[in-house]
Design an enzyme around this catalytic site. Structure first.
Site, PDB file in Angstrom:
ATOM      1  N   GLU A  82       0.622  -3.281  75.936  1.00  0.00           N
ATOM      2  CA  GLU A  82       1.115  -4.509  76.582  1.00  0.00           C
ATOM      3  C   GLU A  82       1.772  -4.178  77.928  1.00  0.00           C
ATOM      4  O   GLU A  82       2.722  -3.386  77.985  1.00  0.00           O
ATOM      5  CB  GLU A  82       2.127  -5.203  75.666  1.00  0.00           C
ATOM      6  CG  GLU A  82       2.585  -6.540  76.228  1.00  0.00           C
ATOM      7  CD  GLU A  82       3.510  -7.286  75.269  1.00  0.00           C
ATOM      8  OE1 GLU A  82       3.371  -7.154  74.043  1.00  0.00           O
ATOM      9  OE2 GLU A  82       4.386  -8.016  75.782  1.00  0.00           O
ATOM     10  N   LYS A 277      10.413  -9.219  67.860  1.00  0.00           N
ATOM     11  CA  LYS A 277       9.121  -8.703  68.334  1.00  0.00           C
ATOM     12  C   LYS A 277       9.349  -7.903  69.624  1.00  0.00           C
ATOM     13  O   LYS A 277       8.778  -6.828  69.823  1.00  0.00           O
ATOM     14  CB  LYS A 277       8.146  -9.867  68.551  1.00  0.00           C
ATOM     15  CG  LYS A 277       6.728  -9.462  68.888  1.00  0.00           C
ATOM     16  CD  LYS A 277       6.470  -9.222  70.347  1.00  0.00           C
ATOM     17  CE  LYS A 277       5.010  -8.911  70.610  1.00  0.00           C
ATOM     18  NZ  LYS A 277       4.737  -8.520  71.992  1.00  0.00           N
ATOM     19  N   ASP A 293       4.969   6.421  61.549  1.00  0.00           N
ATOM     20  CA  ASP A 293       4.270   5.310  60.903  1.00  0.00           C
ATOM     21  C   ASP A 293       4.913   3.978  61.323  1.00  0.00           C
ATOM     22  O   ASP A 293       5.947   3.588  60.794  1.00  0.00           O
ATOM     23  CB  ASP A 293       4.368   5.522  59.384  1.00  0.00           C
ATOM     24  CG  ASP A 293       3.654   4.446  58.580  1.00  0.00           C
ATOM     25  OD1 ASP A 293       3.364   3.379  59.135  1.00  0.00           O
ATOM     26  OD2 ASP A 293       3.428   4.684  57.380  1.00  0.00           O
ATOM     27  N   HIS A 390       5.977 -10.586  83.993  1.00  0.00           N
ATOM     28  CA  HIS A 390       4.746 -10.506  83.200  1.00  0.00           C
ATOM     29  C   HIS A 390       3.530 -10.760  84.057  1.00  0.00           C
ATOM     30  O   HIS A 390       2.533 -10.067  83.981  1.00  0.00           O
ATOM     31  CB  HIS A 390       4.787 -11.580  82.107  1.00  0.00           C
ATOM     32  CG  HIS A 390       5.194 -11.027  80.789  1.00  0.00           C
ATOM     33  ND1 HIS A 390       4.966 -11.693  79.625  1.00  0.00           N
ATOM     34  CD2 HIS A 390       5.803  -9.882  80.448  1.00  0.00           C
ATOM     35  CE1 HIS A 390       5.434 -10.987  78.628  1.00  0.00           C
ATOM     36  NE2 HIS A 390       5.951  -9.881  79.102  1.00  0.00           N
TER      37      HIS A 390
HETATM   38  C1  MEV Z   1       6.806 -10.208  74.685  1.00  0.00           C
HETATM   39  O1  MEV Z   1       5.984  -9.182  74.213  1.00  0.00           O
HETATM   40  C2  MEV Z   1       8.205 -10.043  74.122  1.00  0.00           C
HETATM   41  C3  MEV Z   1       9.165 -11.174  74.456  1.00  0.00           C
HETATM   42  O2  MEV Z   1       8.621 -12.433  74.059  1.00  0.00           O
HETATM   43  C4  MEV Z   1      10.437 -10.886  73.697  1.00  0.00           C
HETATM   44  C5  MEV Z   1      11.469 -12.000  73.751  1.00  0.00           C
HETATM   45  O3  MEV Z   1      11.104 -13.167  73.913  1.00  0.00           O
HETATM   46  O4  MEV Z   1      12.644 -11.669  73.561  1.00  0.00           O
HETATM   47  C6  MEV Z   1       9.424 -11.268  75.929  1.00  0.00           C
END
Ligand code: MEV
Length: 439
Positions: A82, A277, A293, A390
């Protein structure tokens, strides 16, 4: 797609040819081969990690430099597809480098394994005889645990757990282990299977047992990937003014928005999932780079995030007396010896780049990178918005899908400094450039 028997017995090239014929694309064979390693011995090494290997699947391997943990500076290897993740971790590391860096401490290193069994009998009999059985368990695993004991680890406790309130006649032996620098999955599972065998043999000769009691049924023997007491804490903290102006926001305003964002992640499950995430963007990348792992690490982290009965944020923030603190408590079981850590040449290299850390040091590094990643994401979200950073990386990916030349890429980067990036906007810009170039 047709079904096939004996696929695993075909040679690698025959497997690829079979697949090429199935999808009706002859080019597949050359394409798969183009990703093979140039050195056949190295390729064979990779082939043998798994079954039915056809080729290698490439992922970027990068580093996040300037990661200060307890005063020591690391360049942390990260494997992730990513865009923006490594850049965000690096940016956060730099942000905190002149504010004391990251701090981390190990809270525990306990790992868990269970023998689940069904026993139709009088629990009190088992309970009374359990000390004797425990001795047998330790004797029967003495050889298995010899090396681990020499390193200061081994079996640290074995409990008999009555689970009949969950399932009729269901009990378990719940053991705790110290596995030192190894992740310990094989070690734990071997000990558990030895316990199960010993239990069957021991039960069969207990004079006070009824015929049914002499024949317990072992359902399974397996480690638990939930290790809430294999725990590391990582944090950053400073006086609020020290945060400085953040993307045009005064430090006090930034700190309060950031704090609120973390509060929201603690309370709202939808937000907590995305928040966590983002944390695992960093952790998984280090876990992968070091040959650990990542599925086990993720499973454990998400269970821990739900430990109160409601899924919540893994990280927390506080503001007290003008002091900002941001921290994570992360359960994570890692190894720096055994498994892929020494077999995969780049996993081995990653550990070397990190200065050959102990498993405990690697736990700290992972927790810190997870926190740094989270800080970067929440900082962007509460200031500029996430799309700015991004989309800059995303723009390059879109340009690549249109085979943009270097000159086209430069024009596009310039243009999108002041325009919103989208797939169609990139397409129409390139169309325009290309039409102009023709006339
Ligand atoms: C994107 O891979 C991760 C985010 O969505 C995490 C977040 O929103 O805190 C930017």
């Amino acid at each position: 797609m047709e079904s096939i028997s004996g696929f695993s017995k075909l040679s690698k090239i025959d497997k690829i040819k079979w697949l090429a014929a199935q999808i009706g694309d002859e080019k597949l064979t050359a394409e798969m081969q183009s990703f093979w390693h140039g050195n056949p011995a190295v390729q064979k090494h990779f082939d043998e990690f798994s079954e039915n290997t056809l080729t290698n699947y490439y992922l970027p391997f990068g580093i996040a430099p300037n990661v200060f943990i307890n005063g020591k500076c690391y360049a942390v290897p990260m494997v992730i597809e990513e865009s923006s993740v490594v850049a965000a971790a690096s940016k956060s590391a730099k942000f905190w480098a002149d504010k004391g860096g990251f701090r981390a401490e190990i809270i525990g290193t306990k790992k868990i394994g269970q023998v689940h069994f069904i026993w139709e009998g009088d629990f009190n009999k088992l309970y009374v005889l359990f000390d004797d059985l425990k001795e047998k368990f330790l004797d029967s695993t003495a050889l298995l645990t010899k090396n681990m004991r020499a390193r200061g680890g081994g079996i640290t406790n074995i409990e008999l757990v009555n689970q009949t309130h969950l399932e009729p006649n269901y009990y378990q032996f719940k053991a705790t282990f110290e596995t030192c620098d190894s992740m310990g999955a094989n070690f734990i599972n071997s000990c558990l299977e030895a316990f199960a065998k010993t239990f069957i043999e021991w039960a069969a000769v207990q004079e006070i047992f009824t015929p049914a009691e002499k024949h317990p049924t072992i359902i399974m023997s397996i480690l638990s990937n939930y290790t809430p007491e294999c725990l590391v804490r990582a944090w950053v903290e400073c006086e609020i003014p020290k945060l400085g102006e953040v993307e045009g926001f005064a430090p006090e305003v930034f700190a309060h928005k950031f704090y609120k964002a973390v509060q929201i992640a603690e309370k709202d499950t939808y937000r907590a999932t995305t928040h966590n995430k983002g944390i695992f963007n960093g952790i998984d990348a280090v876990v992968l780079a070091t040959g650990n792992d990542f599925r086990a690490v993720e499973a454990c982290g998400h269970t821990y995030a739900s430990r109160t009965g409601k899924y919540s944020s893994l990280s927390h923030a506080s503001i007290e007396n003008n002091h900002f603190k941001f921290w994570i408590d992360l359960p994570i079981a890692l190894g720096v010896v055994g498994g892929l850590t020494s077999l995969h040449p780049l996993a081995k290299r990653s550990l070397e780049i990190l200065g050959n850390p102990s498993a405990q040091e690697l736990m700290k590094i992972c927790a810190v990178v997870g926190l740094a990643q989270n800080f970067g994401a929440v900082k962007s979200l509460t200031t500029t918005g996430i799309q700015k950073g991004h989309m800059k990386m995303h723009l390059l990916n879109i340009l690549r899908t249109f085979n943009a030349s270097e000159a086209e890429q430069m024009q596009a980067v310039e243009y999108f400094k002041t325009n919103v990036v989208s797939y169609s906007a990139v397409q129409s810009l390139l169309d325009g450039i290309r039409v102009k170039a023709k006339v």
